[in-house]
Design a protein around this motif. Structure first.
Motif, PDB file in Angstrom:
ATOM      1  N   MET A  91       0.838  -1.187   0.000  1.00  0.00           N
ATOM      2  CA  MET A  91       0.000   0.000   0.000  1.00  0.00           C
ATOM      3  C   MET A  91       0.875   1.239   0.000  1.00  0.00           C
ATOM      4  SD  MET A  91      -3.024  -0.767   2.731  1.00  0.00           S
ATOM      5  CE  MET A  91      -4.276   0.360   2.316  1.00  0.00           C
ATOM      6  N   GLY A  92       0.476   2.185  -0.799  1.00  0.00           N
ATOM      7  CA  GLY A  92       1.200   3.435  -0.853  1.00  0.00           C
ATOM      8  C   GLY A  92       0.722   4.386   0.240  1.00  0.00           C
ATOM      9  N   PRO A  93       1.444   5.491   0.447  1.00  0.00           N
ATOM     10  CA  PRO A  93       1.056   6.427   1.504  1.00  0.00           C
ATOM     11  C   PRO A  93      -0.312   7.067   1.266  1.00  0.00           C
ATOM     12  CG  PRO A  93       2.991   7.230   0.296  1.00  0.00           C
ATOM     13  CD  PRO A  93       2.675   5.868  -0.217  1.00  0.00           C
TER      14      PRO A  93
ATOM     15  N   VAL B  92      -7.575   5.719   6.237  1.00  0.00           N
ATOM     16  CA  VAL B  92      -7.785   6.306   7.563  1.00  0.00           C
ATOM     17  C   VAL B  92      -8.928   7.313   7.517  1.00  0.00           C
ATOM     18  CG1 VAL B  92      -6.734   7.798   9.316  1.00  0.00           C
ATOM     19  CG2 VAL B  92      -5.448   5.881   8.383  1.00  0.00           C
ATOM     20  N   LEU B  93      -8.950   8.175   6.510  1.00  0.00           N
ATOM     21  CA  LEU B  93     -10.029   9.158   6.387  1.00  0.00           C
ATOM     22  C   LEU B  93     -11.382   8.489   6.158  1.00  0.00           C
ATOM     23  CD1 LEU B  93      -8.302  11.980   4.320  1.00  0.00           C
ATOM     24  CD2 LEU B  93      -8.849  11.954   6.749  1.00  0.00           C
ATOM     25  N   ALA B  94     -11.386   7.389   5.413  1.00  0.00           N
ATOM     26  CA  ALA B  94     -12.638   6.674   5.188  1.00  0.00           C
ATOM     27  C   ALA B  94     -13.164   6.072   6.488  1.00  0.00           C
ATOM     28  CB  ALA B  94     -12.429   5.577   4.139  1.00  0.00           C
ATOM     29  N   VAL B  95     -12.286   5.502   7.284  1.00  0.00           N
ATOM     30  CA  VAL B  95     -12.710   4.926   8.566  1.00  0.00           C
ATOM     31  C   VAL B  95     -13.235   6.021   9.491  1.00  0.00           C
ATOM     32  CG1 VAL B  95     -11.866   3.781  10.654  1.00  0.00           C
ATOM     33  CG2 VAL B  95     -11.232   2.905   8.410  1.00  0.00           C
ATOM     34  N   ILE B  96     -12.563   7.167   9.554  1.00  0.00           N
ATOM     35  CA  ILE B  96     -13.014   8.281  10.394  1.00  0.00           C
ATOM     36  C   ILE B  96     -14.361   8.801   9.906  1.00  0.00           C
ATOM     37  CG2 ILE B  96     -12.512  10.670  11.047  1.00  0.00           C
ATOM     38  CD1 ILE B  96      -9.553   9.869  11.132  1.00  0.00           C
TER      39      ILE B  96
END
Length: 111
Positions: free
Chosen positions: A1-3, A10-14
């Protein structure tokens, strides 16, 4: 996975978590008090009183007591015409009793 994929994940989970919390807040029944304990009053916040002028110049109209208190709080760090007018208004209303050695002014030019 790239950065960028990690950041996107992370933004999708938040975002999904925030959406779930808002959805639960809209659906959760808050109208009915719980039966196992007595109903308590909730703390209510006072409405914010915004200043009517954001300047240090003298006020165009005489200050009300609420405006004078707010001006004294907002201009507590410095000396200006608005603070002096607020101080005079509070002295006239009997809310402040100045020290007699200061001759009814805390700041300003000596007489």
């Amino acid at each position: 996975m790239g950065p960028w994929q990690i950041v996107h994940s992370v933004l999708a989970v938040i975002g999904v978590g925030a959406f779930a919390m808002v959805a639960m807040g809209c659906v959760w029944p808050i109208d009915q008090p719980r039966r196992d304990r007595p109903a308590t009053r909730r703390c209510r916040l006072r409405p914010v009183e915004w200043p009517k002028a954001w300047t240090c110049g003298p006020p165009e109209q005489p200050l009300t007591l609420a405006d004078a208190h707010l001006a004294m709080q907002l201009h507590r760090e410095h000396d200006c015409d608005r603070k002096r007018a607020a101080f005079d208004a509070l002295v006239a209303a009997g809310r402040i009793h100045p020290d007699s050695a200061r001759r009814h002014r805390l700041w300003g030019k000596p007489w």
